[in-house]
Design an enzyme around this catalytic site. Structure first.
Site, short mmCIF file in Angstrom:
data_model
loop_
_atom_site.label_atom_id
_atom_site.label_comp_id
_atom_site.label_asym_id
_atom_site.label_seq_id
_atom_site.Cartn_x
_atom_site.Cartn_y
_atom_site.Cartn_z
N HIS A 39 0.95 -1.26 0.05
CA HIS A 39 -0.01 0.12 -0.02
C HIS A 39 1.05 1.12 -0.15
CE1 HIS A 39 -4.11 -1.46 1.23
NE2 HIS A 39 -3.58 -2.44 0.57
N VAL A 93 1.26 3.79 -3.83
CA VAL A 93 0.72 5.39 -3.90
C VAL A 93 2.04 6.34 -3.95
CG1 VAL A 93 -0.60 7.10 -3.09
CG2 VAL A 93 -1.16 4.73 -2.77
N ASP A 144 7.88 5.29 -0.17
CA ASP A 144 8.56 6.47 0.50
C ASP A 144 8.01 6.85 1.79
OD1 ASP A 144 6.07 6.99 0.10
OD2 ASP A 144 6.50 9.11 -1.27
N SER A 156 4.93 7.25 2.92
CA SER A 156 4.01 8.19 3.08
C SER A 156 2.63 7.34 3.67
CB SER A 156 3.67 8.76 1.46
OG SER A 156 3.28 7.56 0.74
N GLU A 188 -2.87 9.20 3.92
CA GLU A 188 -3.10 7.88 3.10
C GLU A 188 -3.73 6.82 3.86
OE1 GLU A 188 0.25 6.11 1.02
OE2 GLU A 188 0.95 8.27 0.28
N THR A 207 -1.67 -16.00 0.63
CA THR A 207 -1.40 -17.26 1.18
C THR A 207 -1.30 -16.98 2.83
OG1 THR A 207 -0.23 -19.31 1.14
CG2 THR A 207 0.92 -17.35 1.18
#
Length: 320
Positions: A66, A70, A74, A76, A89, A194
């Site tokens: 994730h 985006v 970095d 973020s 975010e 998994t």
């Protein structure tokens, strides 16, 4: 190592040299001189977290995905909301179920205690994802370091980039292609399911009002017994009903048996190519883990903030 990945590493090294000077051009072992204990401290923090709670491994890997998806890897995703840019975010719908922020806080505190201001939160996430996979029996891979932390984080960006568990196959494929990943890599990275759990709300549409006919009837009955209409929204179900805390290729075996949990998992069987690759991954787990490690390494190098384009946060939740 595949030739393409070798050249990617070389290009990354050159870019580091151009942006941060010759002393930063060593991408493998970047902290060997500046903070020799950095990688071992991150690894120890992750091992302890997974030992306490095996489900944390999947949460750490999900955080890495994730983050990178985006605007690059970095860190973020770790930033808190701010009056300067509004909701961060982590406030976006796809990110509200993220967990494990405290693991990254702990890893950052550990490295700050021995070498303050040296190790980026972005590197910590990338290293932690690799260490989390290893902690549950998965493959290892080299993690180039030298990333810097981003200084902005918006919920809007996350909402536009993170793929939904409700995506069709074509939507999933377009999302991955737009981020520079092949169809094979998309199928390969999907195997991360998994390990981990999902809230009932993420797949209730496959159970009610009628059961998705692609689900194995016995598996559907188990899910319905766990996820009742109007029941506790906090209830979670293993993504892999057999070995939920072991990194293996049973995800693909489950798909073929009608035991793929999420709508986006089942969608992989809606393409002849994906069905074929999934079957190959189910038949040859070692081959899949090599592909997975390569794809994770490449994902960790997405749109990096290098040199003056980023910073080294003191606190992963707040920009300096």
């Amino acid at each position: 190592m595949d030739v393409n990945y070798r050249w990617a590493l070389v290009a990354f090294s050159v870019l580091l040299m151009l942006q941060t000077g010759p002393t930063s051009a060593q991408i493998l072992g970047f902290y060997d001189m500046k903070c020799p204990r950095a990688e071992s401290l991150v690894s120890l923090t992750v091992q302890q977290a997974v030992a306490r709670d095996p489900t944390m491994a999947a949460s750490i890997v999900r955080m890495h995905f994730h983050d990178c998806w985006v605007e690059g890897c970095d860190a973020s995703v770790l930033l808190d909301s701010s009056p300067a840019w509004g909701p961060a975010e982590k406030e976006a719908g796809p990110n509200q179920s993220l967990r494990g922020f405290e693991v990254f806080d702990a890893a950052k505190a550990a490295v700050e205690a021995v070498c303050p201001g040296i190790v980026s939160c972005a590197d910590i996430i990338a290293l932690a994802a690799r260490d989390a996979i290893v902690a549950v029996g998965g493959p290892t891979w080299q993690v180039p370091t030298g990333r810097r932390d981003g200084t902005t984080s918006t919920a809007t960006s996350a909402g536009l980039n993170i793929p939904s568990s409700l995506f069709t196959y074509s939507q999933l494929l377009m999302n991955f292609l737009n981020h520079g990943f092949s169809e094979d890599e998309m199928i390969t990275l999907s195997g991360a399911h998994t390990i981990g759990r999902a809230h009932c709300s993420a797949f209730m549409g496959r159970l009610y009002p009628t059961v998705d006919p692609s689900l194995d009837p016995a598996y559907a009955a188990q899910l319905k017994a766990r996820c009742l209409p109007g029941g506790n929204p906090g209830i979670v179900v293993p993504l892999d009903p057999g070995t939920p805390d072991i990194f293996d290729n049973s995800y693909y075996l489950n798909l073929g048996a009608g035991r793929g949990l999420m709508p986006s998992d089942a969608a992989l069987l809606n393409s002849g190519f994906s069905t074929s690759i999934s079957q190959q991954n189910g038949q040859n787990g070692q081959f899949w883990t090599v592909k997975f490690a390569n794809a994770m390494q490449r994902m960790g190098m997405m749109n990096l903030k290098l040199g003056l384009l980023g910073e080294i946060r003191t606190n992963c939740r707040v920009r300096n």
